[in-house]
Design a protein around this motif. Structure first.
Motif, PDB file in Angstrom:
ATOM      1  N   ASN A 199       0.842  -1.188   0.000  1.00 48.91           N
ATOM      2  CA  ASN A 199       0.000   0.000   0.000  1.00 48.91           C
ATOM      3  C   ASN A 199       0.876   1.236   0.000  1.00 48.91           C
ATOM      4  OD1 ASN A 199      -1.446  -2.064   2.148  1.00 48.91           O
ATOM      5  ND2 ASN A 199      -2.819  -1.226   0.627  1.00 48.91           N
ATOM      6  N   VAL A 200       0.446   2.230  -0.761  1.00 45.32           N
ATOM      7  CA  VAL A 200       1.094   3.537  -0.747  1.00 45.32           C
ATOM      8  C   VAL A 200       0.079   4.531  -0.206  1.00 45.32           C
ATOM      9  CG1 VAL A 200       2.173   5.364  -2.104  1.00 45.32           C
ATOM     10  CG2 VAL A 200       2.580   2.970  -2.707  1.00 45.32           C
ATOM     11  N   VAL A 201       0.449   5.200   0.865  1.00 46.83           N
ATOM     12  CA  VAL A 201      -0.432   6.186   1.486  1.00 46.83           C
ATOM     13  C   VAL A 201       0.145   7.580   1.227  1.00 46.83           C
ATOM     14  CG1 VAL A 201       0.703   5.987   3.739  1.00 46.83           C
ATOM     15  CG2 VAL A 201      -1.611   6.859   3.620  1.00 46.83           C
ATOM     16  N   SER A 202      -0.741   8.516   0.911  1.00 44.87           N
ATOM     17  CA  SER A 202      -0.341   9.907   0.691  1.00 44.87           C
ATOM     18  C   SER A 202      -0.705  10.710   1.931  1.00 44.87           C
ATOM     19  CB  SER A 202      -1.060  10.488  -0.526  1.00 44.87           C
ATOM     20  OG  SER A 202      -0.700   9.779  -1.688  1.00 44.87           O
ATOM     21  N   LEU A 203       0.306  11.317   2.548  1.00 42.69           N
ATOM     22  CA  LEU A 203       0.093  12.088   3.768  1.00 42.69           C
ATOM     23  C   LEU A 203       0.598  13.506   3.596  1.00 42.69           C
ATOM     24  CD1 LEU A 203       1.291   9.464   6.399  1.00 42.69           C
ATOM     25  CD2 LEU A 203      -1.057   9.984   5.730  1.00 42.69           C
ATOM     26  N   ILE A 204      -0.146  14.443   4.127  1.00 39.16           N
ATOM     27  CA  ILE A 204       0.259  15.839   4.100  1.00 39.16           C
ATOM     28  C   ILE A 204       1.004  16.123   5.397  1.00 39.16           C
ATOM     29  CG2 ILE A 204      -0.548  18.220   4.053  1.00 39.16           C
ATOM     30  CD1 ILE A 204      -2.979  17.193   2.454  1.00 39.16           C
ATOM     31  N   GLU A 205       2.226  16.572   5.276  1.00 40.59           N
ATOM     32  CA  GLU A 205       3.047  16.884   6.449  1.00 40.59           C
ATOM     33  C   GLU A 205       2.502  18.132   7.143  1.00 40.59           C
ATOM     34  OE1 GLU A 205       5.674  15.031   7.516  1.00 40.59           O
ATOM     35  OE2 GLU A 205       5.282  13.637   5.883  1.00 40.59           O
ATOM     36  N   GLU A 206       2.652  18.184   8.440  1.00 44.11           N
ATOM     37  CA  GLU A 206       2.257  19.379   9.178  1.00 44.11           C
ATOM     38  C   GLU A 206       3.175  20.527   8.796  1.00 44.11           C
ATOM     39  OE1 GLU A 206       1.401  19.574  13.348  1.00 44.11           O
ATOM     40  OE2 GLU A 206       0.866  17.449  13.338  1.00 44.11           O
ATOM     41  N   THR A 207       2.583  21.685   8.568  1.00 42.87           N
ATOM     42  CA  THR A 207       3.363  22.862   8.203  1.00 42.87           C
ATOM     43  C   THR A 207       2.935  24.035   9.078  1.00 42.87           C
ATOM     44  OG1 THR A 207       1.747  23.473   6.510  1.00 42.87           O
ATOM     45  CG2 THR A 207       3.599  22.115   5.795  1.00 42.87           C
ATOM     46  N   PRO A 208       3.781  25.040   9.170  1.00 39.73           N
ATOM     47  CA  PRO A 208       3.372  26.242   9.918  1.00 39.73           C
ATOM     48  C   PRO A 208       2.148  26.877   9.261  1.00 39.73           C
ATOM     49  CG  PRO A 208       5.706  26.325   9.332  1.00 39.73           C
ATOM     50  CD  PRO A 208       5.118  25.136   8.638  1.00 39.73           C
ATOM     51  N   PRO A 209       1.357  27.603  10.025  1.00 42.97           N
ATOM     52  CA  PRO A 209       0.172  28.248   9.454  1.00 42.97           C
ATOM     53  C   PRO A 209       0.532  29.120   8.255  1.00 42.97           C
ATOM     54  CG  PRO A 209       0.190  28.487  11.848  1.00 42.97           C
ATOM     55  CD  PRO A 209       1.496  27.877  11.453  1.00 42.97           C
ATOM     56  N   ALA A 260       1.663  28.151   5.388  1.00 43.29           N
ATOM     57  CA  ALA A 260       2.614  27.499   4.472  1.00 43.29           C
ATOM     58  C   ALA A 260       1.869  26.510   3.579  1.00 43.29           C
ATOM     59  CB  ALA A 260       3.692  26.773   5.262  1.00 43.29           C
ATOM     60  N   PRO A 261       2.336  26.323   2.353  1.00 44.32           N
ATOM     61  CA  PRO A 261       1.660  25.364   1.464  1.00 44.32           C
ATOM     62  C   PRO A 261       1.775  23.934   2.009  1.00 44.32           C
ATOM     63  CG  PRO A 261       3.696  26.179   0.483  1.00 44.32           C
ATOM     64  CD  PRO A 261       3.492  26.946   1.744  1.00 44.32           C
ATOM     65  N   LYS A 262       0.727  23.146   1.791  1.00 47.97           N
ATOM     66  CA  LYS A 262       0.694  21.785   2.323  1.00 47.97           C
ATOM     67  C   LYS A 262       0.845  20.723   1.235  1.00 47.97           C
ATOM     68  CE  LYS A 262      -2.192  22.876   6.248  1.00 47.97           C
ATOM     69  NZ  LYS A 262      -3.379  22.543   7.012  1.00 47.97           N
ATOM     70  N   TYR A 263       1.065  21.141   0.016  1.00 50.70           N
ATOM     71  CA  TYR A 263       1.150  20.168  -1.070  1.00 50.70           C
ATOM     72  C   TYR A 263       2.505  20.233  -1.728  1.00 50.70           C
ATOM     73  CZ  TYR A 263      -3.810  19.428  -0.593  1.00 50.70           C
ATOM     74  OH  TYR A 263      -5.038  19.098  -0.103  1.00 50.70           O
ATOM     75  N   PRO A 264       2.959  19.214  -2.401  1.00 47.26           N
ATOM     76  CA  PRO A 264       2.280  17.939  -2.641  1.00 47.26           C
ATOM     77  C   PRO A 264       2.398  17.039  -1.423  1.00 47.26           C
ATOM     78  CG  PRO A 264       4.427  17.880  -3.655  1.00 47.26           C
ATOM     79  CD  PRO A 264       4.260  19.253  -3.062  1.00 47.26           C
ATOM     80  N   PRO A 265       1.477  16.094  -1.292  1.00 48.47           N
ATOM     81  CA  PRO A 265       1.561  15.170  -0.161  1.00 48.47           C
ATOM     82  C   PRO A 265       2.761  14.241  -0.309  1.00 48.47           C
ATOM     83  CG  PRO A 265      -0.293  14.620  -1.582  1.00 48.47           C
ATOM     84  CD  PRO A 265       0.306  15.867  -2.117  1.00 48.47           C
ATOM     85  N   GLU A 266       3.292  13.800   0.809  1.00 47.05           N
ATOM     86  CA  GLU A 266       4.393  12.829   0.800  1.00 47.05           C
ATOM     87  C   GLU A 266       3.787  11.433   0.661  1.00 47.05           C
ATOM     88  OE1 GLU A 266       7.699  13.557   1.010  1.00 47.05           O
ATOM     89  OE2 GLU A 266       7.181  15.682   1.035  1.00 47.05           O
ATOM     90  N   GLN A 267       4.482  10.552  -0.045  1.00 50.11           N
ATOM     91  CA  GLN A 267       3.982   9.191  -0.219  1.00 50.11           C
ATOM     92  C   GLN A 267       4.880   8.202   0.507  1.00 50.11           C
ATOM     93  OE1 GLN A 267       3.471   8.754  -4.512  1.00 50.11           O
ATOM     94  NE2 GLN A 267       1.285   9.097  -4.159  1.00 50.11           N
ATOM     95  N   TYR A 268       4.219   7.243   1.169  1.00 46.55           N
ATOM     96  CA  TYR A 268       4.916   6.247   1.970  1.00 46.55           C
ATOM     97  C   TYR A 268       4.354   4.859   1.672  1.00 46.55           C
ATOM     98  CZ  TYR A 268       6.168  10.322   4.773  1.00 46.55           C
ATOM     99  OH  TYR A 268       6.639  11.537   5.187  1.00 46.55           O
TER     100      TYR A 268
END
Length: 116
Positions: free
Chosen positions: A71-81, A83-91
């Motif tokens: 399985n590959v899951v796409s997660l958005i890393e926490e960022t400071p308010p 700040a852009p949140k994309y692209p999501p990281e894939q694991y």
């Protein structure tokens, strides 16, 4: 589905007998995923995908050779308010050796997980 399985023990991990027994008992090649008590890559990755879909978690199910699946899951890393949140990281999600561990898609661990 059988817990943690080391690479060394994977060869002797007896899941086929359990699957064959269920097929005989149900008189069918279609087995409800919830009845499988011992599973390997494919069974566990499929179950993870079903559960992730129910939780609306963006996950893919990929298949390789020799009943290998992951399985590959796409997660958005926490960022400071602000700040852009994309692209999501894939694991890649480890569902066999260290259940729950996440490996960045291009990492050495992820590549090893997808191979025999």
């Amino acid at each position: 589905m059988g817990g943690k399985v080391s690479r060394e023990d994977l060869i002797t991990f007896a899941y086929k007998h359990n699957i064959a027994k269920l097929k005989t008992e149900l008189n069918s090649n279609v087995i409800p995923i919830g009845l499988i008590k011992k599973g390997t890559f494919y069974h566990r990755a499929l179950l993870f995908k079903v559960l992730a879909d129910k939780m609306l978690l963006p996950v893919t199910l990929s298949r390789g050779g020799f009943n290998r699946a992951w399985n590959v899951v796409s997660l958005i890393e926490e960022t400071p308010p602000g700040a852009p949140k994309y692209p999501p990281e894939q694991y890649i999600v480890d569902v066999i050796h260290e259940p729950g561990d996440l490996y960045p898609v291009d990492s050495k661990n992820a590549i090893a997980y997808q191979r025999l």
